[in-house]
Design a protein around this motif. Sequence first.
Motif, short mmCIF file in Angstrom:
data_model
loop_
_atom_site.label_atom_id
_atom_site.label_comp_id
_atom_site.label_asym_id
_atom_site.label_seq_id
_atom_site.Cartn_x
_atom_site.Cartn_y
_atom_site.Cartn_z
N GLY A 111 1.18 7.41 -0.55
CA GLY A 111 0.47 7.41 -1.82
C GLY A 111 0.33 5.98 -2.27
O GLY A 111 1.32 5.31 -2.54
N SER A 112 -0.90 5.48 -2.30
CA SER A 112 -1.15 4.10 -2.74
C SER A 112 -2.64 3.91 -2.94
O SER A 112 -3.43 4.43 -2.14
N ILE A 113 -3.02 3.18 -3.97
CA ILE A 113 -4.46 2.93 -4.14
C ILE A 113 -4.96 1.90 -3.14
O ILE A 113 -6.15 1.77 -2.92
N ASP A 114 -4.03 1.14 -2.53
CA ASP A 114 -4.43 -0.03 -1.74
C ASP A 114 -5.04 0.29 -0.37
O ASP A 114 -5.71 -0.55 0.21
N ASN A 115 -4.79 1.46 0.15
CA ASN A 115 -5.19 1.83 1.52
C ASN A 115 -4.74 0.77 2.53
O ASN A 115 -5.51 0.33 3.37
N VAL A 150 -10.34 -7.05 -8.37
CA VAL A 150 -9.86 -5.69 -8.13
C VAL A 150 -8.50 -5.74 -7.42
O VAL A 150 -8.16 -6.72 -6.76
N MET A 151 -7.74 -4.66 -7.59
CA MET A 151 -6.40 -4.59 -7.00
C MET A 151 -6.46 -4.39 -5.49
O MET A 151 -7.53 -4.35 -4.89
N GLY A 152 -5.31 -4.22 -4.89
CA GLY A 152 -5.25 -3.99 -3.45
C GLY A 152 -4.09 -4.73 -2.79
O GLY A 152 -3.92 -4.68 -1.58
N ARG A 153 -3.37 -5.47 -3.60
CA ARG A 153 -2.25 -6.30 -3.09
C ARG A 153 -2.76 -7.21 -1.98
O ARG A 153 -3.69 -7.97 -2.22
N HIS A 154 -2.26 -7.07 -0.74
CA HIS A 154 -2.73 -7.97 0.32
C HIS A 154 -3.86 -7.36 1.15
O HIS A 154 -4.20 -7.85 2.21
N ALA A 167 9.92 5.38 -10.08
CA ALA A 167 10.65 4.23 -10.64
C ALA A 167 11.04 3.28 -9.53
O ALA A 167 11.19 3.68 -8.38
N ARG A 168 11.14 2.02 -9.87
CA ARG A 168 11.70 1.06 -8.91
C ARG A 168 13.22 1.18 -9.07
O ARG A 168 13.73 1.20 -10.18
N CYS A 169 13.96 1.30 -7.97
CA CYS A 169 15.38 1.62 -8.09
C CYS A 169 16.26 0.61 -7.36
O CYS A 169 16.22 0.50 -6.14
N GLY A 191 -7.48 -4.55 -13.44
CA GLY A 191 -6.09 -4.16 -13.69
C GLY A 191 -5.80 -2.69 -13.49
O GLY A 191 -6.44 -2.02 -12.67
N HIS A 192 -4.88 -2.17 -14.31
CA HIS A 192 -4.34 -0.82 -14.06
C HIS A 192 -5.30 0.32 -14.38
O HIS A 192 -5.00 1.47 -14.05
N VAL A 193 -6.44 -0.03 -15.00
CA VAL A 193 -7.49 0.99 -15.18
C VAL A 193 -7.78 1.65 -13.83
O VAL A 193 -8.05 2.85 -13.74
N GLN A 194 -7.68 0.85 -12.77
CA GLN A 194 -8.01 1.35 -11.43
C GLN A 194 -7.05 2.42 -10.93
O GLN A 194 -7.36 3.21 -10.06
N ARG A 195 -5.84 2.43 -11.47
CA ARG A 195 -4.83 3.38 -10.99
C ARG A 195 -4.80 4.66 -11.80
O ARG A 195 -4.19 5.64 -11.40
N GLY A 196 -5.47 4.62 -12.99
CA GLY A 196 -5.38 5.77 -13.88
C GLY A 196 -6.54 6.74 -13.74
O GLY A 196 -7.33 6.65 -12.81
N ALA A 246 -10.85 -9.79 -4.38
CA ALA A 246 -9.64 -8.99 -4.17
C ALA A 246 -8.46 -9.78 -4.71
O ALA A 246 -8.43 -11.01 -4.56
N GLU A 247 -7.50 -9.11 -5.32
CA GLU A 247 -6.40 -9.87 -5.93
C GLU A 247 -5.60 -10.68 -4.90
O GLU A 247 -4.92 -11.63 -5.26
N GLY A 248 -5.71 -10.30 -3.62
CA GLY A 248 -4.95 -11.02 -2.60
C GLY A 248 -5.81 -12.02 -1.83
O GLY A 248 -5.38 -12.55 -0.81
#
Length: 363
Positions: A149-153, A193-197, A73-75, A283-288, A249-251
């Motif tokens: 733990g992150s898909i972005d490497n 595709v995802m990856g943030r920056h 969760a984001r807290c 999108g989030h398909v990549q994380r599942g 790449a999304e970034g």
Amino acid sequence: HRSIAVFTSGGDSCGMNSAVRAVARMGIYVGCKVYLIKEGYQGMVDGGENFIEAEWKTVSGIMQKGGTVIGSARCKDFRTREGRLKAALNLIERKITNLVVIGGDGSLTGANLFRQEWTSLLDELISVGKITKETAELCSHLNIVGMVGSIDNDFCGTDMTIGADSALHRIIEAIDNIATTASSHQRCFVMEVMGRHCGYLALVAALASEADWVFIPEWPPETGWRDVLCNKLQKERSMGQRLNIIIVAEGAVDMEGNKITCDMVKDLIITELKYDTRVTILGHVQRGGSPSAFDRVLGCRMGAEAVLALMDATPDTPACVVSLDGNQTVRVPLLECVERTKRVQATMDKQDFTDAVKLRGRS
Ligand code: F6P
């Protein structure tokens, strides 16, 4: 005996469950009490049923599952001193002085700040009568070990983050699926595709799928790229290729730092080449989905090493991250990795891409 708590934080990724399982089992194996904290930092702040004492069988059958079965969760609460006091009390009540955090750089930075603040949190809890001096002495040091733990490497200090490999599998599968329909209709597909920056997922996916072009944040295209791209696509078609795949790449940004979007690229191709063009945002398909063998084993190895690192820790040992260096699991200083990861972003923000690429590599 010593108590360890493990939790997952930030965006989920495949292989996190495997890491949790390894921490629990290795912890029990070396004679520790192991707690799983549900819902990340929020669970640590809220306490109660969010703390589950793990038995060997508690973590059976989770390695095969994607995401994180203990939740993330984001807290906001943990960002406040009051929240961190509650979290500290929840740990102390269970005599937990060893924490394993599985998350991205933000989650790891939070853990390190918590550790730095630990003594003052104890003092405040004594002064308000929540704990005794004796209890505080028993829990005087908080040891922290992180795993990324992150898909972005996107973390400096490890060759692979937990979850990046599974995300790549998902992306490649999606591109392969798109390719058959694209070829049937002689279409061009622009895929985000995802990856943030970070361009890792986009770059490797493009290499592994025979894509025609890839846009990544670390290597903005030269001015004049529009002509080069269109010429390249035309050339491919003239040689008999029935489809085109372009990965964004999304970034991704251009030389001026402006975002490059799939729609921009699509419009260009339609205007200049009149190709039938479609956009697919994965999108989030990549994380599942279920974790790849690589991520399962990576989580296992890192989790086991994290417990050993905690067992070796002395009050003077700085917080570390368990990472992958070549084929070895190694311990690297957490702060150094976080700083380097932040420096990469800062250099990219200044459009200094050569330095960013150098920093991303091994030191
Ligand atoms: O960091 C993992 C990631 O999936 C990024 O690739 C993406 O930019 C972001 O998280 C999406 O965040 P959210 O799940 O909050 O939409």
